[in-house]
Every structure is written in structure tokens, then in C-alpha cells.
Write an enzyme that holds these catalytic residues in place. Structure first.
Site, PDB file in Angstrom:
ATOM      1  N   GLY A  72       0.849  -1.227   0.128  1.00  0.00           N
ATOM      2  CA  GLY A  72      -0.128   0.020  -0.097  1.00  0.00           C
ATOM      3  C   GLY A  72       0.810   1.378  -0.171  1.00  0.00           C
ATOM      4  O   GLY A  72       1.982   1.061  -0.030  1.00  0.00           O
ATOM      5  N   GLU A  92       4.387  -1.940  -5.863  1.00  0.00           N
ATOM      6  CA  GLU A  92       5.099  -2.622  -4.938  1.00  0.00           C
ATOM      7  C   GLU A  92       5.390  -4.055  -5.230  1.00  0.00           C
ATOM      8  O   GLU A  92       6.338  -4.582  -4.695  1.00  0.00           O
ATOM      9  CB  GLU A  92       4.468  -2.343  -3.543  1.00  0.00           C
ATOM     10  CG  GLU A  92       4.636  -0.898  -3.044  1.00  0.00           C
ATOM     11  CD  GLU A  92       4.332  -0.648  -1.480  1.00  0.00           C
ATOM     12  OE1 GLU A  92       4.769   0.201  -0.987  1.00  0.00           O
ATOM     13  OE2 GLU A  92       3.724  -1.746  -1.252  1.00  0.00           O
ATOM     14  N   PRO A 109      -5.508   6.822  16.816  1.00  0.00           N
ATOM     15  CA  PRO A 109      -4.429   7.758  16.762  1.00  0.00           C
ATOM     16  C   PRO A 109      -3.060   7.007  17.154  1.00  0.00           C
ATOM     17  O   PRO A 109      -3.138   5.967  17.958  1.00  0.00           O
ATOM     18  CB  PRO A 109      -4.821   8.677  18.273  1.00  0.00           C
ATOM     19  CG  PRO A 109      -6.480   8.520  17.966  1.00  0.00           C
ATOM     20  CD  PRO A 109      -6.664   7.257  17.563  1.00  0.00           C
ATOM     21  N   GLU A 142      11.141  -6.943  -0.570  1.00  0.00           N
ATOM     22  CA  GLU A 142      10.802  -8.475  -0.841  1.00  0.00           C
ATOM     23  C   GLU A 142       8.995  -8.551  -0.811  1.00  0.00           C
ATOM     24  O   GLU A 142       8.420  -7.814   0.011  1.00  0.00           O
ATOM     25  CB  GLU A 142      11.395  -9.457   0.396  1.00  0.00           C
ATOM     26  CG  GLU A 142      11.301 -10.904   0.104  1.00  0.00           C
ATOM     27  CD  GLU A 142      12.198 -11.511   1.029  1.00  0.00           C
ATOM     28  OE1 GLU A 142      11.811 -12.957   1.061  1.00  0.00           O
ATOM     29  OE2 GLU A 142      12.782 -10.952   1.695  1.00  0.00           O
TER      30      GLU A 142
END
Length: 264
Positions: A72, A92, A109, A142
Site C-alpha cells: 500500500g 510494490e 491515533p 521483498e
């Protein structure tokens, strides 16, 4: 001049976006599940060994450098979060052409050491053939498939363990109320194969093969699967086993593999 007396154009020209604290970024994280299949060699024919796995990347940069994480990255103002998820997945891992489903927003948070970061998590369960060309690109050192047991034993980056656990529960529910199992099977299959796929994704689904076959064959009002006339297979059994296919257009409203709870 107050907001009530100015035009919208005047309001937008005078609006100060720094009045409110804003997130430093909104990334998209992707949970990509698959079921691997490994043939079992032996004197008797048997179903392959199937295992639910998730694709993770090893982070190349800070924060949490060297930790395993979900693929992501940050979205841009020129794209939707769904578009960002698809782009980041390609950048990715090299994986493309995957339909993603929004899992939820994660905004606890402190979830990211860099500051206030709200993440949109997406999930998909795909056939392993879609992941054959996976390779580490961009910010990934990886990329690898892990079993759920292996993945949950890792110290995952950020709050990705929570996202992964939520995604597993979501996928288990979806397996029992939709025909998503078709993504993991050939167009035709035996009922023993279908049961094995379901139990691979939902280990808590306990039913004997005999009772499962009886349930599938007794679903006459809204059949989930139908026999393929004249087609059998001996790939995983000594005797020919009837081949089935999913009924097109069937949209279940209740669980299709388990009995509905009785009303008291």
C-alpha cells in the site's frame, strides 16, 4: 462579512484550510488472500493440500523499515483511494487486474509514527495464478506469501495485524454467504473440492463430506451448484466423481453453506 451574506465563490476565496488540522496523508492498504494448492504424491489419489495465504511485503524504508507489512501507500489528490490501491499494488508487487473491495477505514491515533494518518484498507481473495508474477518493486524489499499462522506471528508494521485479522473475518463471512469460492476453483469441480476450499478459508466450518454433499443436493428451490451432465473426474478419487458448476446469477440472501439459526 459572514458566511451567510457572502456568495459561495466569495466563501471559497476567503476560506482558510489551515483552520483545521489535517491528516498528513491518506494511504490505501491492501490485504490480498489466496489459497495455494500442492499436489500430494502417493499410492492413492487424494485432494491437493490447500492453504490460505496472504501476500506481504518487507518495507524498504522508514518507518518500520525491515518489517513485514501489507502492500500500500499514500494516495494523491488526483485519484480515488481505490485507484491508489490498484496503483500501489502494481508498484510494490507487480500484481495487476485484481478487483478490490473496501474493508474499512483505520484511524486509531498513533497508528503511524509519522503523524495523523488515516488508512483505507481493501481486501481481495484471488486465485493463486494472479500472483505468479509477483515481485518486489518500489518501496518493497521483498514480497512473499505467508500462511495466516506465519503472518500473525510476525511483528507487522503499523496496525497491519489488526487490519489483517479484520480482513480474515470479513473473508470468512463472505465465503459462507456468497459464491466467492468460484474464484479458487476451476469452472467445473467436485463437491469434495468445493468443501475443501470452504474449510481452507473458514476452518471453523465443520461438516462431514457426506452431510455437505447431501446439503448441496437438497438445495432444490435455489440451487447453488448444478451437475455438469455426463462429466465426471477421477483426478482425486478412485471412482468417477460427478462434476458441478456454480449456477450463474444466484445471489444468496442468507448463509448458503450453513443452516439458518432457528427462531425461538
Amino acid at each position: 462579512m459572514s458566511d451567510t451574506t457572502m456568495t459561495e465563490e466569495q466563501f471559497l476565496q476567503s476560506y482558510d484550510p489551515t483552520r483545521y488540522e489535517r491528516p498528513i496523508g491518506v494511504p490505501a492498504d491492501i490485504v490480498l488472500f489466496t489459497v495455494t494448492s500442492e499436489s500430494i504424491t502417493g499410492s492413492t489419489k487424494s485432494l491437493p493440500k490447500r492453504e490460505l495465504k496472504v501476500m506481504l511485503i518487507k518495507r524498504k524504508g522508514h518507518p518500520d523499515r525491515g518489517k513485514w507489512a501489507l502492500p500500500g501507500g499514500f494516495s494523491s489528490p488526483q485519484e480515488t483511494l481505490y485507484e491508489a490501491a490498484k496503483r500501489e499494488l502494481v508498484e510494490e508487487t507487480g500484481v495487476d487486474d485484481i478487483h478490490l473491495e473496501l474493508l474499512g477505514l483505520y484511524d486509531t491515533p498513533g497508528r503511524d509514527k509519522r503523524g495523523w494518518v488515516i488508512s483505507a484498507a481493501f481486501v481481495a481473495l484471488v486465485n493463486e495464478r494472479y500472483l505468479e508474477k509477483r515481485k518486489a518493486n518500489d518501496d518493497a524489499e521483498e514480497v512473499r506469501l505467508f500462511s495466516m499462522e506465519e503472518a500473525l506471528q510476525l511483528e507487522l508494521a503499523f496496525d497491519h495485524r489488526n487490519i489483517l485479522e479484520d480482513a480474515r473475518k470479513h473473508t470468512e463471512r463472505k465465503m459462507l454467504v456468497t459464491t466467492i469460492a468460484r474464484e479458487l476453483l476451476d469452472l467445473t469441480f467436485t463437491l469434495a473440492e468445493l468443501l475443501q476450499v470452504i474449510q481452507t478459508v473458514v476452518p471453523s466450518y465443520t461438516i462431514t463430506k457426506t452431510n455437505f454433499i447431501r446439503k448441496m443436493l437438497n438445495t432444490r428451490s435455489h440451487p447453488i451448484v448444478e451437475p455438469v451432465e455426463g462429466e465426471c473426474s477421477t483426478a482425486y478419487s478412485q471412482r468417477p466423481a460427478q462434476l458441478y458448476r456454480f449456477v450463474d446469477g444466484y445471489v444468496p440472501s442468507l448463509s448458503i453453506y450453513v443452516d439458518a439459526p432457528s427462531r425461538s
